[in-house]
Scaffold this motif. Structure first.
Motif, PDB file in Angstrom:
ATOM      1  N   TYR A  51       0.817  -1.219   0.000  1.00  0.00           N
ATOM      2  CA  TYR A  51       0.000   0.000   0.000  1.00  0.00           C
ATOM      3  C   TYR A  51       0.847   1.265   0.000  1.00  0.00           C
ATOM      4  N   VAL A 209      -3.874  -0.384   6.352  1.00  0.00           N
ATOM      5  CA  VAL A 209      -4.174   0.876   7.033  1.00  0.00           C
ATOM      6  C   VAL A 209      -2.895   1.564   7.485  1.00  0.00           C
ATOM      7  N   SER A 212      -1.026   3.054   4.416  1.00  0.00           N
ATOM      8  CA  SER A 212      -1.663   4.281   3.923  1.00  0.00           C
ATOM      9  C   SER A 212      -1.376   5.449   4.854  1.00  0.00           C
ATOM     10  N   PHE A 213      -1.403   5.193   6.154  1.00  0.00           N
ATOM     11  CA  PHE A 213      -1.158   6.267   7.129  1.00  0.00           C
ATOM     12  C   PHE A 213       0.289   6.759   7.060  1.00  0.00           C
ATOM     13  N   LEU A 377      -7.070   9.430   0.961  1.00  0.00           N
ATOM     14  CA  LEU A 377      -7.898   9.580   2.163  1.00  0.00           C
ATOM     15  C   LEU A 377      -9.031   8.564   2.168  1.00  0.00           C
ATOM     16  N   GLN A 379      -8.910   5.625   0.832  1.00  0.00           N
ATOM     17  CA  GLN A 379      -8.326   4.322   1.146  1.00  0.00           C
ATOM     18  C   GLN A 379      -8.096   4.165   2.639  1.00  0.00           C
ATOM     19  N   VAL A 380      -7.702   5.251   3.298  1.00  0.00           N
ATOM     20  CA  VAL A 380      -7.496   5.187   4.745  1.00  0.00           C
ATOM     21  C   VAL A 380      -8.792   4.826   5.452  1.00  0.00           C
ATOM     22  N   HIS A 383      -9.908   1.117   4.598  1.00  0.00           N
ATOM     23  CA  HIS A 383      -9.163   0.059   5.283  1.00  0.00           C
ATOM     24  C   HIS A 383      -9.322   0.147   6.796  1.00  0.00           C
ATOM     25  N   THR A 384      -9.621   1.344   7.305  1.00  0.00           N
ATOM     26  CA  THR A 384      -9.957   1.440   8.728  1.00  0.00           C
ATOM     27  C   THR A 384     -11.232   0.673   9.026  1.00  0.00           C
TER      28      THR A 384
END
Length: 450
Positions: A51, A209, A212-213, A377, A379-380, A383-384
């Motif tokens: 990711y 997650v 991505s973060f 954003l 995607q975050v 996946h969260t």
């Protein structure tokens, strides 16, 4: 899909044998020290790497594109102008900062480069599943991660050579990433006991997650300090390092693993009485095909001026949310028939895929200038939700093993309908004022200098 009755039957069968019952008790005492949890942590790192590699170009492309240079060749490069530093550490960073060229890519070229990652990925899950069954999921996941990581290292060089090479590299990289994201589920077919499947897959999925973060947090900082090429060098190198864990420590099944204990091996093998990998992948295959068909239908309706853009976005979103929600509500009452259950799941995946031509692409309509950031954003948040949902499912099932899945589906349908109502009320397809490009001409620049 496992039900409460299925879980009770599985546990009862294992308990009938004294040796298997002892193996189950030993496995439960080991907890997070078990081999399946170790594999879950390795796959977590793999998902983290994938990711970060998916999103790194979206983060780096503002620094790669020269928006102020006069028109020139599509791939012409210029040196980044150096700025006077007032601090000693800035001078030190200049020593490490490589010559980072910028390119005169038009918005159309940028869009093609960013979307090229998905050109081959919508067809890749079908052959990937077949190859995983022949050569083993371990080699599919490891090879996919290695190819994607190595190609990430070569992105700066490909960008300097030409746009065509960069697009080809991104297409191959997208297929390699699908190998990792799809092939890893074949590993859980033989490694995840039914009572631990949700926990193990959620641990592995949490890497998405985290990746991505992290890339959103440090990607821009790396571009500003040591140069945009290092965004690809660093996260490509991390992916290559993960391959050193993937190949020697992950095996396709516990029977051939050289380090697992006999008790844990017996527990895992006996708890997996049925293999359902092909049936589990069927909804994903149908959903991938319907995404393409939905996009073609949306473009047809728009090009023929049959429906307005906002109407298409809201109509496809409404169908993609309401139809699967109705199916989810009725799904617990058809659990006695496996064929009907699979049919319902396939229809649910096919219906939800229409959202791709609706709300999931709406950010390109309202804010194309910030499309990369908004996609990241999204995607975050996606996946969260994927990390939270397995925990919620486990809670409902533990409270009521008989009707736990029914409550899960009802809650999911309620959340979907609430989100749809919000989108139907406030959704828009008009370019927002805060996302409009600011025009900057040489005449206005001369006036400011005067």
């Amino acid at each position: 899909m496992s039900t409460g009755a299925d879980i009770k039957t599985t546990v009862g069968d294992i308990s009938n044998d004294g040796n298997l019952n002892m193996a189950q008790q030993q496995s439960s005492r080991r907890g997070f020290c078990s081999f399946p949890h170790g594999i879950a942590l390795i796959l977590q790192l793999c998902n983290f790497s994938i990711y970060t590699q998916q999103m790194n170009l979206s983060i780096a492309i503002p620094a790669m594109v020269n928006n102020t240079a006069p028109p020139s060749q599509p791939n012409a490069s210029t040196e980044v102008p150096s700025t006077e530093s007032q601090h000693y550490w800035n001078e030190t960073l200049k020593g490490f900062k490589a010559v980072a060229p910028t390119y005169d890519w038009s918005p159309e070229i940028q869009g093609i480069i960013l979307s090229s990652l998905n050109y081959g990925s919508f067809l890749a899950p079908i052959p990937v599943g077949y190859i995983a069954g022949i050569f083993g999921a371990k080699y599919v996941v490891g090879a996919g991660l290695f190819i994607s990581s190595v190609l990430t290292l070569f992105i700066p060089l490909a960008a300097d050579v030409g746009v065509t090479l960069l697009i080809v590299l991104r297409v191959v990289q997208g297929i390699a990433q699908v190998m990792v994201l799809t092939g890893q589920f074949s590993i859980w077919v033989k490694w995840a006991p039914p009572l631990e499947r949700t926990q193990l897959t959620s641990i592995a999925a949490s890497g998405a997650v985290l990746g991505s973060f992290i890339i959103l947090l440090v990607g821009g900082l790396l571009c500003q300090t040591i140069g945009w090429p290092y965004v690809f060098y660093i996260f490509g190198g991390i992916g290559c390092a993960c391959c050193l864990l993937c190949f020697p420590l992950i095996y396709d099944d516990p029977v051939n693993h050289p380090f697992i204990s006999a008790g844990e091996k017996t527990y895992i093998v006996c708890s997996l009485a049925q293999q359902s990998g092909i049936l589990s992948s069927l909804p994903s295959v149908v959903g991938s095909i319907c995404i393409v068909l939905g996009g073609l239908l949306a473009d047809f309706l728009l090009s023929r001026k049959i429906l307005r853009l906002i109407t298409i976005r809201k109509l496809f979103t409404a169908i993609g949310v309401l139809f699967p929600s109705v199916i989810l509500v009725f799904l617990p009452w058809v659990r006695s028939s496996h064929s009907v259950t699979i049919t319902f799941l396939v229809l649910c995946s096919a219906g939800s895929s229409l959202c791709q031509a609706g709300s999931l692409i709406n950010f390109l309509d309202i804010a194309p200038r910030y499309s990369s950031f908004l996609r990241g954003l999204m995607q975050v948040f996606a996946h969260t939700a994927g990390a939270i949902s397995p925990t919620t499912v486990g809670f409902f099932i533990s409270q009521d093993s008989e009707f736990g899945w029914r409550n899960v589906f009802l809650l999911s349908a309620a959340i979907n309908i609430l989100g749809l109502a919000f989108y139907l009320i406030f959704g828009s397809a008009d370019l927002q004022d805060w996302a409009k490009e600011q025009t900057f001409t040489h005449l206005s620049a001369n006036r400011e200098m005067r």
